[in-house]
Design a protein around this motif. Structure first.
Motif, PDB file in Angstrom:
ATOM      1  N   MET A  42       0.830  -1.201   0.000  1.00 51.60           N
ATOM      2  CA  MET A  42       0.000   0.000   0.000  1.00 51.60           C
ATOM      3  C   MET A  42       0.869   1.256   0.000  1.00 51.60           C
ATOM      4  N   ASN A  43       0.278   2.339  -0.494  1.00 53.74           N
ATOM      5  CA  ASN A  43       0.931   3.655  -0.511  1.00 53.74           C
ATOM      6  C   ASN A  43       2.278   3.616  -1.235  1.00 53.74           C
ATOM      7  N   LEU A  85      -8.537  -1.162  -7.256  1.00 53.63           N
ATOM      8  CA  LEU A  85      -7.355  -1.583  -6.501  1.00 53.63           C
ATOM      9  C   LEU A  85      -6.407  -0.413  -6.248  1.00 53.63           C
ATOM     10  N   GLU A  88      -8.076   1.727  -3.476  1.00 55.33           N
ATOM     11  CA  GLU A  88      -8.107   1.117  -2.146  1.00 55.33           C
ATOM     12  C   GLU A  88      -6.716   1.027  -1.523  1.00 55.33           C
ATOM     13  N   LYS A  89      -5.714   0.727  -2.325  1.00 58.14           N
ATOM     14  CA  LYS A  89      -4.354   0.588  -1.799  1.00 58.14           C
ATOM     15  C   LYS A  89      -3.559   1.890  -1.881  1.00 58.14           C
ATOM     16  N   LYS A  90      -4.213   2.933  -2.426  1.00 61.41           N
ATOM     17  CA  LYS A  90      -3.608   4.266  -2.506  1.00 61.41           C
ATOM     18  C   LYS A  90      -2.231   4.209  -3.169  1.00 61.41           C
ATOM     19  N   MET A  91      -2.207   3.560  -4.316  1.00 62.27           N
ATOM     20  CA  MET A  91      -0.956   3.409  -5.051  1.00 62.27           C
ATOM     21  C   MET A  91      -0.918   4.359  -6.243  1.00 62.27           C
TER      22      MET A  91
END
Length: 224
Positions: A42-43, A85, A88-91
């Protein structure tokens, strides 16, 4: 057809899966990107190298399309999953184009792994509810429904008793003849009547003696 990805400079870290339904090279690339994002933290800022310019354009332009346009696009379901995705995963996803067959070691390795998935029993399940009874439609929805309905009409028409011919039919000539007068080609009354004549002739509906005798036997009772 398979989808695979491998981590740059760490070739032992890879994953691959078989694809069923709606096979295309672009879909393979999109599924590979989706699987890579599933394993990413994440991030994070994710750099993915792919040789599919079409996949890059579809992902980058996905945010600018309305729901109506998305229904006209192929692979809309996997694109939606990639978008969800990323949120939600802040990518942050950075896609870079790699020239195909340019000798890039990692790209060549990914291609070889994708080819080897043919003997694998692991299939990518692109369903939202994971039900075995549902099949995701990853095709232009309007075209799919139109093709489906045309196929149904053609199937029902083909089993009519009027289509039982003793001699074989050259369907290429038949359909070419009909297409000459249908749709936008029907630009005059004369062509319209030609189309009606061809259709009735093909369906055995022309008012010839035997047909008229069946319709009105009291009038055409003397017909031999």
């Amino acid at each position: 057809m398979g989808a695979t990805f491998c981590v740059n400079n760490e070739p032992h870290l890879s994953a691959q899966a078989n694809l069923s339904l709606w096979p295309s090279s672009t879909r393979s690339e999109l599924v590979a990107i989706f699987m890579a994002l599933l394993t990413a933290p994440m991030n994070a800022i994710i750099n993915i190298y792919t040789d599919s310019q079409n996949a890059i354009c579809m992902i980058n332009n996905h945010h600018n399309k309305s729901g109506r346009k998305l229904l006209k696009q192929t692979n809309s379901l996997i694109l939606l999953k990639i978008n969800i995705l990323l949120q939600e995963k802040k990518m942050e996803l950075i896609l870079e184009k790699v020239k195909r067959y340019s000798g890039d070691a990692m790209n060549e390795m990914a291609d070889e792994l994708a080819k080897s998935t043919g003997n694998s029993n692991h299939y990518f399940n692109n369903r939202f509810n994971y039900s075995n009874r549902t099949i995701p439609i990853e095709y232009n929805l309007r075209k799919f429904i139109k093709t489906l309905m045309n196929t149904r009409v053609a199937a029902e028409w083909s089993i009519l008793k009027t289509n039982e011919y003793e001699t074989p039919i050259d369907w290429n000539i038949t359909w070419n003849l009909i297409h000459r007068y249908k749709g936008f080609n029907c630009i005059s009354v004369k062509k319209h009547w030609h189309l009606i004549f061809i259709t009735k002739l093909f369906a055995k509906l022309l008012p010839i003696g035997t047909i008229l005798l069946q319709r009105k036997p009291d009038i055409y009772k003397d017909f031999v």
